[in-house]
Design a protein around this motif. Structure first.
Motif, PDB file in Angstrom:
ATOM      1  N   GLN A 165      43.139  39.478  49.475  1.00 30.57           N
ATOM      2  CA  GLN A 165      43.316  40.652  48.586  1.00 30.57           C
ATOM      3  C   GLN A 165      43.833  41.716  49.694  1.00 30.57           C
ATOM      4  O   GLN A 165      43.384  42.777  49.334  1.00 30.57           O
ATOM      5  CB  GLN A 165      42.166  40.842  47.822  1.00 30.57           C
ATOM      6  N   GLY A 166      44.531  41.296  50.566  1.00 30.03           N
ATOM      7  CA  GLY A 166      45.135  42.286  51.493  1.00 30.03           C
ATOM      8  C   GLY A 166      44.344  42.782  52.596  1.00 30.03           C
ATOM      9  O   GLY A 166      44.560  43.466  53.530  1.00 30.03           O
ATOM     10  N   VAL A 167      42.725  42.174  52.717  1.00 26.18           N
ATOM     11  CA  VAL A 167      41.983  42.385  53.571  1.00 26.18           C
ATOM     12  C   VAL A 167      42.150  41.351  54.916  1.00 26.18           C
ATOM     13  O   VAL A 167      41.865  40.197  54.322  1.00 26.18           O
ATOM     14  CB  VAL A 167      40.734  42.728  53.290  1.00 26.18           C
ATOM     15  N   GLU A 168      42.584  41.395  55.965  1.00 26.94           N
ATOM     16  CA  GLU A 168      42.619  40.674  56.862  1.00 26.94           C
ATOM     17  C   GLU A 168      41.496  40.529  57.634  1.00 26.94           C
ATOM     18  O   GLU A 168      40.893  41.555  58.157  1.00 26.94           O
ATOM     19  CB  GLU A 168      43.748  40.787  57.687  1.00 26.94           C
ATOM     20  N   ARG A 169      41.061  39.469  58.350  1.00 32.93           N
ATOM     21  CA  ARG A 169      39.937  39.174  59.172  1.00 32.93           C
ATOM     22  C   ARG A 169      40.453  37.820  60.245  1.00 32.93           C
ATOM     23  O   ARG A 169      41.011  37.101  59.789  1.00 32.93           O
ATOM     24  CB  ARG A 169      38.736  38.869  58.529  1.00 32.93           C
ATOM     25  N   GLU A 170      39.894  38.084  61.414  1.00 36.19           N
ATOM     26  CA  GLU A 170      40.195  36.955  62.339  1.00 36.19           C
ATOM     27  C   GLU A 170      38.980  36.616  63.069  1.00 36.19           C
ATOM     28  O   GLU A 170      37.867  37.730  63.143  1.00 36.19           O
ATOM     29  CB  GLU A 170      40.927  37.453  63.335  1.00 36.19           C
ATOM     30  N   GLU A 171      38.716  35.342  63.385  1.00 39.99           N
ATOM     31  CA  GLU A 171      37.708  34.716  63.920  1.00 39.99           C
ATOM     32  C   GLU A 171      38.188  33.786  65.230  1.00 39.99           C
ATOM     33  O   GLU A 171      39.148  33.110  64.903  1.00 39.99           O
ATOM     34  CB  GLU A 171      36.688  33.958  63.205  1.00 39.99           C
ATOM     35  N   ASN A 172      37.686  33.924  66.404  1.00 43.65           N
ATOM     36  CA  ASN A 172      37.673  32.845  67.182  1.00 43.65           C
ATOM     37  C   ASN A 172      36.727  31.978  67.403  1.00 43.65           C
ATOM     38  O   ASN A 172      35.901  32.239  67.969  1.00 43.65           O
ATOM     39  CB  ASN A 172      38.253  33.880  68.455  1.00 43.65           C
ATOM     40  N   PHE A 173      37.184  30.504  67.536  1.00 40.04           N
ATOM     41  CA  PHE A 173      36.055  29.725  67.418  1.00 40.04           C
ATOM     42  C   PHE A 173      36.117  28.571  68.508  1.00 40.04           C
ATOM     43  O   PHE A 173      37.207  27.565  68.274  1.00 40.04           O
ATOM     44  CB  PHE A 173      35.925  29.085  65.993  1.00 40.04           C
ATOM     45  N   GLN A 174      35.110  28.606  69.555  1.00 38.60           N
ATOM     46  CA  GLN A 174      35.360  27.304  70.481  1.00 38.60           C
ATOM     47  C   GLN A 174      34.888  26.189  69.848  1.00 38.60           C
ATOM     48  O   GLN A 174      34.012  26.125  69.111  1.00 38.60           O
ATOM     49  CB  GLN A 174      34.302  27.799  71.793  1.00 38.60           C
ATOM     50  N   HIS A 175      35.654  25.130  70.515  1.00 39.71           N
ATOM     51  CA  HIS A 175      35.368  23.804  70.036  1.00 39.71           C
ATOM     52  C   HIS A 175      33.865  23.178  70.801  1.00 39.71           C
ATOM     53  O   HIS A 175      34.232  22.671  71.716  1.00 39.71           O
ATOM     54  CB  HIS A 175      36.267  22.873  70.335  1.00 39.71           C
ATOM     55  N   ARG A 176      32.815  23.689  70.051  1.00 39.38           N
ATOM     56  CA  ARG A 176      31.684  22.906  70.536  1.00 39.38           C
ATOM     57  C   ARG A 176      30.986  21.887  69.496  1.00 39.38           C
ATOM     58  O   ARG A 176      31.767  21.545  68.429  1.00 39.38           O
ATOM     59  CB  ARG A 176      30.382  23.904  70.863  1.00 39.38           C
ATOM     60  N   ASN A 177      29.789  21.589  69.723  1.00 38.85           N
ATOM     61  CA  ASN A 177      29.225  20.543  68.714  1.00 38.85           C
ATOM     62  C   ASN A 177      29.293  21.022  67.413  1.00 38.85           C
ATOM     63  O   ASN A 177      29.053  22.179  67.061  1.00 38.85           O
ATOM     64  CB  ASN A 177      27.890  20.275  69.061  1.00 38.85           C
ATOM     65  N   ASN A 178      29.570  20.179  66.458  1.00 36.25           N
ATOM     66  CA  ASN A 178      29.485  20.504  64.916  1.00 36.25           C
ATOM     67  C   ASN A 178      30.828  21.405  64.470  1.00 36.25           C
ATOM     68  O   ASN A 178      30.732  21.894  63.554  1.00 36.25           O
ATOM     69  CB  ASN A 178      28.316  20.782  64.283  1.00 36.25           C
ATOM     70  N   PHE A 179      31.832  21.852  65.461  1.00 37.52           N
ATOM     71  CA  PHE A 179      32.706  22.720  65.276  1.00 37.52           C
ATOM     72  C   PHE A 179      33.334  22.405  64.007  1.00 37.52           C
ATOM     73  O   PHE A 179      33.992  23.204  63.226  1.00 37.52           O
ATOM     74  CB  PHE A 179      33.554  23.150  66.062  1.00 37.52           C
ATOM     75  N   ILE A 180      33.716  21.090  63.694  1.00 42.60           N
ATOM     76  CA  ILE A 180      34.344  20.413  62.513  1.00 42.60           C
ATOM     77  C   ILE A 180      33.629  20.932  61.195  1.00 42.60           C
ATOM     78  O   ILE A 180      34.341  21.276  60.364  1.00 42.60           O
ATOM     79  CB  ILE A 180      34.782  19.313  62.590  1.00 42.60           C
ATOM     80  N   GLN A 181      32.389  20.790  61.217  1.00 46.29           N
ATOM     81  CA  GLN A 181      31.652  21.193  60.332  1.00 46.29           C
ATOM     82  C   GLN A 181      31.784  22.715  59.917  1.00 46.29           C
ATOM     83  O   GLN A 181      31.613  23.017  58.745  1.00 46.29           O
ATOM     84  CB  GLN A 181      30.251  20.674  60.193  1.00 46.29           C
ATOM     85  N   HIS A 182      31.570  23.372  60.885  1.00 45.68           N
ATOM     86  CA  HIS A 182      31.908  24.794  60.642  1.00 45.68           C
ATOM     87  C   HIS A 182      33.221  25.315  59.914  1.00 45.68           C
ATOM     88  O   HIS A 182      33.406  25.891  59.177  1.00 45.68           O
ATOM     89  CB  HIS A 182      31.828  25.531  61.925  1.00 45.68           C
TER      90      HIS A 182
END
Lengths: 192, 143
Positions: A165-182
């Motif tokens: 809805q026009g509101v932007e957000r960014e996250e940076n996520f390192q590949h650690r255990n269970n990151f795919i589940q995240h």
């Protein structure tokens, strides 16, 4: 017997990569047939008439999505039409050569492609998949509200970008255990 | 940048058929993510028809110089899918930096960057370019 006689031509040229799968071929093909039948629904034009000869090499579905069918192996029950499309796109990206964008872009390493295939297989909704000339692979999701979710996947981290809805957000996520589940949970939450 | 390009300048970009970078008839923001800068060609006062012809020429020249094994066996994967454009107004709105980058055979070449110092566009910038890009010409892709 019907399965063996009818299906073998599909896999005949891929026997080297299917060693672990041949033993369960009948079971797998049974699942595969169910899958094909399940996918013959209104709006999926390319699957129409698939059931008349589902295991024939001339079959449109098999031709178009063979890399995904081969890759999923005994997990073929997880394969949906859209995830098959995403896997095939990754297969296409894996074949890109140097300068694929006419501006010196580099080819993609197998490690990143394999990682992206694993992520696709865990997603509740299959993404649209695109290569970037930054050495990353981009997954895009759009929900009914036209909100947008993007994963830009590098070998060691994923950058997540939302435009809701026009509101932007960014996250940076390192590949650690269970990151795919995240990542999976991010998609689950996105689709609500 | 403001001193180099006029306000009505337009920047064109060729898009090949493979890899597929369009979704539902619109370009993905992935097109505008390039660690070398987004490669474009400046309109430079030319008529659009002249620009299109020049883009097609550059595409053919690039293919003729292509020594990859895959091009020899799968030439159709290297077809032109579309020519798209973004204009100066949009680039200014997104505070993008346009770096003139003349190359042999193409004096109109330029690179779009995040800033003068930083090459890769932000996700927001890339998405805005994708959302607002004009599809100038679409080619029938023979599979």
């Amino acid at each position: 017997m019907y399965f063996n006689q009818t299906v073998n031509p599909i896999f005949a040229t891929r026997s080297d990569s299917l060693d672990g799968m041949i033993g369960n071929l009948s079971d797998i093909l049974g699942i595969f047939r169910n899958f094909i039948v399940r996918e013959v629904t209104p709006g999926m034009e390319k699957c129409i008439n698939v059931t008349s000869s589902p295991y024939n090499r001339d079959n449109i579905f098999v031709q178009e999505y063979e890399p995904a069918i081969i890759m999923f192996g005994d997990e073929i029950e997880k394969l949906t039409r859209s995830s098959a499309k995403a896997i095939c796109k990754l297969h296409e990206i894996e074949r890109l050569e140097e300068d694929w964008n006419e501006n010196g872009a580099q080819p993609f390493g197998r490690e990143l492609i394999t990682l992206c295939k694993k992520i696709v297989m865990e997603m509740p909704v299959a993404p649209s998949v695109f290569p970037t000339a930054c050495g990353s692979i981009q997954f895009e999701f759009t929900n009914e509200e036209k909100d947008y979710l993007e994963f830009e996947i590098f070998s060691d981290h994923t950058e997540i970008y939302f435009d809701c809805q026009g509101v932007e957000r960014e996250e940076n996520f390192q590949h650690r255990n269970n990151f795919i589940q995240h990542l999976r949970q991010v998609v689950v939450d996105f689709y609500g | 940048m403001d001193d180099i390009f006029p306000n009505d300048e337009v920047f064109y970009r060729r898009v090949r058929s493979k890899p597929e970078l369009f979704q539902d008839g619109r370009p993905s923001s992935a097109i505008f993510k390039d660690s070398r800068g987004v490669s474009v060609d400046i309109k430079g006062g030319r008529a659009i028809a002249e620009v299109i012809l020049d883009e097609e020429r550059l595409h053919k020249e690039n293919l003729n110089q292509n020594s990859s094994a895959r091009y020899k066996t799968h030439p159709k994967e290297f077809q032109l899918k579309a020519i798209i454009s973004v204009d100066m107004e949009l680039c200014k709105k997104e505070k993008l930096y346009i770096l003139p980058d003349k190359v042999p055979g193409n004096p109109y070449h330029a690179l779009i960057q995040r800033t003068e110092e930083i090459v890769i566009l932000t996700k927001h910038q890339a998405r805005e370019l994708a959302k607002n890009a004009v599809i100038e010409k679409v080619y029938e892709v023979v599979s």
